[in-house]
Design a protein around this motif. Sequence first.
Motif, PDB file in Angstrom:
ATOM      1  N   THR A 145     -19.782 -18.884  83.507  1.00  0.00           N
ATOM      2  CA  THR A 145     -20.010 -19.879  82.243  1.00  0.00           C
ATOM      3  C   THR A 145     -20.249 -21.093  82.684  1.00  0.00           C
ATOM      4  O   THR A 145     -19.121 -21.136  83.330  1.00  0.00           O
ATOM      5  CB  THR A 145     -18.407 -19.401  81.841  1.00  0.00           C
ATOM      6  N   VAL A 146     -21.183 -21.867  82.269  1.00  0.00           N
ATOM      7  CA  VAL A 146     -20.519 -23.507  82.454  1.00  0.00           C
ATOM      8  C   VAL A 146     -20.851 -23.969  81.044  1.00  0.00           C
ATOM      9  O   VAL A 146     -21.064 -23.843  79.757  1.00  0.00           O
ATOM     10  CB  VAL A 146     -22.889 -23.736  82.400  1.00  0.00           C
ATOM     11  N   VAL A 147     -19.627 -25.202  81.277  1.00  0.00           N
ATOM     12  CA  VAL A 147     -19.276 -25.973  79.893  1.00  0.00           C
ATOM     13  C   VAL A 147     -20.011 -26.802  80.299  1.00  0.00           C
ATOM     14  O   VAL A 147     -19.402 -27.232  80.999  1.00  0.00           O
ATOM     15  CB  VAL A 147     -17.607 -25.456  80.252  1.00  0.00           C
ATOM     16  N   TYR A 148     -20.447 -27.869  79.392  1.00  0.00           N
ATOM     17  CA  TYR A 148     -21.027 -28.473  79.175  1.00  0.00           C
ATOM     18  C   TYR A 148     -20.109 -29.764  78.223  1.00  0.00           C
ATOM     19  O   TYR A 148     -19.726 -29.638  77.273  1.00  0.00           O
ATOM     20  CB  TYR A 148     -22.162 -28.764  78.098  1.00  0.00           C
ATOM     21  N   ARG A 149     -20.030 -30.797  79.160  1.00  0.00           N
ATOM     22  CA  ARG A 149     -19.198 -32.089  79.112  1.00  0.00           C
ATOM     23  C   ARG A 149     -20.243 -32.799  78.467  1.00  0.00           C
ATOM     24  O   ARG A 149     -21.451 -33.420  79.113  1.00  0.00           O
ATOM     25  CB  ARG A 149     -18.164 -32.224  79.161  1.00  0.00           C
ATOM     26  N   GLY A 183     -14.652 -34.657  72.034  1.00  0.00           N
ATOM     27  CA  GLY A 183     -13.306 -33.586  71.106  1.00  0.00           C
ATOM     28  C   GLY A 183     -14.601 -32.395  71.141  1.00  0.00           C
ATOM     29  O   GLY A 183     -13.611 -31.892  70.526  1.00  0.00           O
ATOM     30  N   VAL A 184     -15.506 -33.156  71.804  1.00  0.00           N
ATOM     31  CA  VAL A 184     -16.038 -32.039  71.544  1.00  0.00           C
ATOM     32  C   VAL A 184     -17.159 -30.856  73.071  1.00  0.00           C
ATOM     33  O   VAL A 184     -17.538 -31.513  74.201  1.00  0.00           O
ATOM     34  CB  VAL A 184     -17.145 -31.300  70.279  1.00  0.00           C
ATOM     35  N   SER A 185     -16.880 -28.941  73.244  1.00  0.00           N
ATOM     36  CA  SER A 185     -17.890 -29.316  74.147  1.00  0.00           C
ATOM     37  C   SER A 185     -18.772 -28.115  74.237  1.00  0.00           C
ATOM     38  O   SER A 185     -18.144 -27.270  73.148  1.00  0.00           O
ATOM     39  CB  SER A 185     -17.120 -29.404  75.418  1.00  0.00           C
ATOM     40  N   ALA A 193     -10.022 -31.646  73.825  1.00  0.00           N
ATOM     41  CA  ALA A 193      -9.646 -32.422  74.234  1.00  0.00           C
ATOM     42  C   ALA A 193      -9.443 -32.996  75.557  1.00  0.00           C
ATOM     43  O   ALA A 193      -9.228 -34.771  75.219  1.00  0.00           O
ATOM     44  CB  ALA A 193      -7.704 -31.753  74.113  1.00  0.00           C
ATOM     45  N   GLY A 194      -9.853 -32.606  76.202  1.00  0.00           N
ATOM     46  CA  GLY A 194     -10.357 -33.080  78.117  1.00  0.00           C
ATOM     47  C   GLY A 194     -11.874 -33.650  77.713  1.00  0.00           C
ATOM     48  O   GLY A 194     -12.467 -34.813  78.416  1.00  0.00           O
TER      49      GLY A 194
END
Length: 292
Positions: A246-250, A195-197, A190-191
Amino acid sequence: MDLPRLLAPTAATALLAAAAVALAPAASAHGRHHTGSAAAGLPAAASVVPRLAGGVTVTADAGASVPTSASADWTVPACSGTVYATFMLTQRTADGGRSVYLQDKGARAYPCQAAAQTITVRYGAADPAQGALTAGDVVLTTTTYAAASGGRQTSSTSTTARAVVSATGLPEATSVVPRFLQGVSLHADAGSPTGVSAAARWVVPACTGTVRAAFTLFQDGETRPRAAQGDGPADFPCSPADQVVTVVYRPTTAGSPALHAGRADAWVDTYGSRSGGTGEPLQSAQTAVAVR
């Protein structure tokens, strides 16, 4: 006749016995006075609390299921009796969790001394599933008890300290490059503007200092990254053992196309500790990955 010679020792013995009886109260009183002076001014063990005497050092622990341990010196104040204490170390992890390290499962006994004594406490992982300790803030909690088996708790204090990594044989942070481990997986977010990461796991090699790195994802032959972790490089405090992050891609901009399943190029760029990520990276590495 030999009678006088036989009586003489008996008389002497009686005199010595009488003298001993006369002196006994004085000697006993003197002994009590001496013992009292030795303990005078020393608090009871249950009323004292160990205090941190130095820094916290994180070291590699190759023989353990968790590859790091920590140690710190503590001072046990002068006292009378025996101090029973437990020592716990906690550290926040990169994903917001908490690592817990303990000296023992229960209280350990420290016999009091007439002068303050220094002890070295070694902390091991409470749970083998925990990650490695890193350089950075830790919280040290010391709890004392009235007896070795636990029972009544007499005190509990917490101290924040800065942990450093033992530098023996470890490279500087500026010379290492994180390496791709696993992923990349898509999930609803949601951030995210689309809408997808996506998330992937990377390994930060053992080192000293702090690794400053930027992670980006390229898809569909684009020359600008479609997604990245944050707005710039992130700091990863070093550990004496390899650590998994853990790497989160946006999406990099609100108008960026959404990430999709398929091929992608995962890049990592490292920077100096003072760099904001706008200059030339120190090192760069690219890995072809499958987004699922």
